[in-house]
Scaffold this motif. Structure first.
Motif, PDB file in Angstrom:
ATOM      1  N   LEU A  10     -18.614 -19.982  50.141  1.00  0.00           N
ATOM      2  CA  LEU A  10     -19.320 -20.657  48.685  1.00  0.00           C
ATOM      3  C   LEU A  10     -18.953 -22.148  48.990  1.00  0.00           C
ATOM      4  O   LEU A  10     -17.994 -22.575  49.707  1.00  0.00           O
ATOM      5  CB  LEU A  10     -18.338 -20.267  47.662  1.00  0.00           C
ATOM      6  N   HIS A  11     -20.048 -22.796  48.907  1.00  0.00           N
ATOM      7  CA  HIS A  11     -20.083 -24.201  48.861  1.00  0.00           C
ATOM      8  C   HIS A  11     -19.830 -24.938  47.413  1.00  0.00           C
ATOM      9  O   HIS A  11     -20.805 -24.810  46.584  1.00  0.00           O
ATOM     10  CB  HIS A  11     -21.115 -24.920  49.572  1.00  0.00           C
ATOM     11  N   VAL A  12     -18.742 -25.564  47.196  1.00  0.00           N
ATOM     12  CA  VAL A  12     -18.223 -26.080  45.807  1.00  0.00           C
ATOM     13  C   VAL A  12     -18.321 -27.674  45.876  1.00  0.00           C
ATOM     14  O   VAL A  12     -17.986 -28.307  46.763  1.00  0.00           O
ATOM     15  CB  VAL A  12     -17.070 -25.561  45.271  1.00  0.00           C
ATOM     16  N   ALA A  13     -18.793 -28.513  44.779  1.00  0.00           N
ATOM     17  CA  ALA A  13     -18.664 -29.705  44.828  1.00  0.00           C
ATOM     18  C   ALA A  13     -18.556 -30.060  43.328  1.00  0.00           C
ATOM     19  O   ALA A  13     -19.126 -29.770  42.192  1.00  0.00           O
ATOM     20  CB  ALA A  13     -20.210 -30.329  45.055  1.00  0.00           C
ATOM     21  N   ALA A  14     -17.485 -30.901  43.234  1.00  0.00           N
ATOM     22  CA  ALA A  14     -16.953 -31.403  41.841  1.00  0.00           C
ATOM     23  C   ALA A  14     -18.027 -32.333  41.379  1.00  0.00           C
ATOM     24  O   ALA A  14     -18.640 -33.012  42.172  1.00  0.00           O
ATOM     25  CB  ALA A  14     -15.537 -31.595  41.719  1.00  0.00           C
ATOM     26  N   GLY A  15     -17.801 -32.623  39.982  1.00  0.00           N
ATOM     27  CA  GLY A  15     -18.539 -34.043  39.440  1.00  0.00           C
ATOM     28  C   GLY A  15     -17.785 -35.422  39.988  1.00  0.00           C
ATOM     29  O   GLY A  15     -16.480 -35.215  40.071  1.00  0.00           O
ATOM     30  N   SER A  16     -18.939 -36.277  40.181  1.00  0.00           N
ATOM     31  CA  SER A  16     -18.306 -37.714  40.378  1.00  0.00           C
ATOM     32  C   SER A  16     -17.899 -38.390  39.202  1.00  0.00           C
ATOM     33  O   SER A  16     -18.116 -38.019  37.975  1.00  0.00           O
ATOM     34  CB  SER A  16     -19.146 -38.303  41.089  1.00  0.00           C
ATOM     35  N   GLY A  17     -16.832 -39.283  39.147  1.00  0.00           N
ATOM     36  CA  GLY A  17     -16.509 -40.137  38.027  1.00  0.00           C
ATOM     37  C   GLY A  17     -17.355 -41.267  37.979  1.00  0.00           C
ATOM     38  O   GLY A  17     -18.162 -41.709  38.617  1.00  0.00           O
ATOM     39  N   GLY A  18     -17.685 -41.630  36.741  1.00  0.00           N
ATOM     40  CA  GLY A  18     -18.548 -42.283  36.037  1.00  0.00           C
ATOM     41  C   GLY A  18     -18.060 -43.724  36.483  1.00  0.00           C
ATOM     42  O   GLY A  18     -16.842 -44.199  36.457  1.00  0.00           O
TER      43      GLY A  18
END
Length: 479
Positions: A10-18
């Motif tokens: 599984l390839h997971v990517a969290a959201g970037s900060g604004g």
């Protein structure tokens, strides 16, 4: 046809900060209202959650790329950006999380257990949050941090108390179907069972789960047949049951040789399976030849120390005694098991003398700086803004990067890279300029906040205040 998948990448990517906002408050008669830029929102996490309604990793086999949402940028008027939404990924009970190198990151057991697979990036601070007594009017804001990314391997290991092991077509699926309410596929040909089946058995006051593991053959622990793929499902089981076929039509097989073969495969696989409590079930005694063979081999099995039960799953013979014997073994295994958290999450703390960064000399006079804080600070810096660059230099100096470069032998003009080789910021080091302070002066200060105003300006401000108060009085005075 239902497909069972128990191992996926599984390839997971969290959201970037604004990004933070650089803004100055503007209001009538208040041209210098101060900084009011809001902070950026935090990026969403990617979280694995154990859900007992999920029994397979099939969804992630078809869609292996998952990403959380990013945070929104800040705005003027001290308005912070909205945080990104966390991405919740349900996984079956008993899922083991590993990195690509095979290191265990978490062992998820129990409904509701969570593990953060990728952390969302921090939101950048706005210039309102960066202001201080010395930096009254920052002309910059920090950028949001990119979200974490990770390639992980999810491996499902069935959580059960008892595992039925044996050759294909030995009657394991038939046995679990009569001991519990499980309804596995049953047929008279090898490898009917292609997925582990779970059932719940009640014997007196003891309730336990039983797993039907796909049939094993010689060489299963080295990858032959289906054994290597499903032997992992036996690892968590406290009790093993050898289901031996006493009515096999194959001339080169008999219950004793079948037992020796399966025991050898369990030893080769490892994981402590050779030390688990076990008993032997002689199945298919409803067939005359099967009953005769069972009576012949039973003394030999008991001489080896095994507890033996002769049954017929089809004719429902000997099942009650077997069920209560299994309940007794499960109760003993539970009592002997130390009380501890079922879920295991691996934590690797930092050393007490960890400075938070390292400086490593490389070829061609390049010095590489690695560390969580320096790399994050670089990602937060807007290099088109000189004031922001100076702020970064001050932070690195306070952390001790400047001193460490000098101790490592860095000289004026040497290249310094901050970050990994594929994504680094490289600059020429000038130690004579102390973190850029002489070049930029006292960053973030605005002399207009402290300088005395001309007398004419003061008179105009006072008159504006009087006019404003008179307007408010007229509005609220009823006379």
């Amino acid at each position: 046809m239902t497909t069972f998948v128990d191992r996926v990448e599984l390839h997971v990517a969290a959201g970037s900060g604004g990004h933070g906002c650089a803004s100055v408050h503007r209001e009538k008669f208040k041209p210098l209202g101060g900084p009011d830029g809001g902070n950026g929102g935090r990026g969403g996490d990617v979280i694995l959650v154990v859900d007992q309604s999920v029994t397979t990793l099939l969804d992630y086999h078809h869609s292996p790329h998952r990403k959380a949402t990013s945070g929104r940028p800040g705005e003027g008027g001290n308005r912070s950006g909205k945080d990104g939404q966390d991405l919740i990924l349900p996984v079956p009970d008993g899922t083991v999380v590993q990195d690509k190198a095979g290191n265990v990151l978490a062992d998820l057991v129990g409904h509701g257990t969570t593990y953060v697979a990728a952390e969302g990036g921090r939101g950048g601070l706005g210039n309102a949050a960066l202001s201080s007594a010395r930096r009254k009017a920052p002309g910059f804001a920090l950028l949001g941090v990119p979200g974490g990314m990770q390639d992980i391997v999810l491996e499902l290991k069935t959580v059960a108390d008892v595992a039925l092991v044996g050759y294909p077509s030995a009657g394991k699926s038939s046995l679990i179907s009569v001991l519990s309410a499980a309804k596995p596929k049953i047929a008279d040909y090898p490898f009917t069972t292609l997925v582990p089946n779970l059932g719940v058995v009640t014997a007196g006051s003891t309730v336990y789960t039983i797993a039907d593991v796909p049939g094993l053959i010689p060489g299963a622990s080295q990858g032959k047949g289906l054994g290597l793929e499903f032997l992992r499902h036996v690892e968590r089981c406290e009790v093993l049951v050898h289901v031996l076929d006493t009515a096999t039509l194959e001339s080169d097989r008999d219950p004793l040789s079948d037992l020796d073969t399966i025991e050898e495969e369990l030893r080769n696989y490892g994981g402590g399976l050779e030390n688990r409590p076990r008993l032997v079930v002689l199945n298919k005694i409803d067939v005359p030849d099967g009953k005769e063979l069972a009576e012949m081999v039973r003394p030999d099995l008991e001489a080896r120390g095994y507890q033996v039960f002769a049954i017929s799953a089809v004719a429902h013979m000997g099942l009650k005694e077997l069920s209560f014997a299994l309940a007794e073994l499960v109760a003993k295994a539970r009592a002997a098991k130390p009380k501890e958290e079922a879920t295991r999450i691996v934590i690797r703390p930092k050393a007490v003398d960890d400075a938070g960064f390292t400086v490593v000399p490389e070829e061609d006079g390049l010095y590489r700086v690695r560390g969580e804080k320096p790399e994050r600070w670089v990602r937060q810096t807007d290099f088109s803004n000189d004031e922001a660059v100076g702020y970064l230099a001050d932070r690195l100096a306070r952390l001790g990067v400047e001193d460490s470069l000098m101790k490592a032998g860095a000289r004026s003009g040497d290249g310094v890279a901050i970050g990994p080789e594929e994504n680094a910021v490289v600059f020429d080091w000038e130690p004579t300029v102390m973190a850029g302070a002489e070049m930029l002066g006292r960053r973030g200060e605005d002399h207009r906040f402290d300088a005395p105003r001309p007398a004419s300006q003061r008179r105009r401000d006072k008159q504006a205040e009087r006019d404003e108060s008179d307007e408010e009085f007229d509005e609220f005075n009823p006379f």
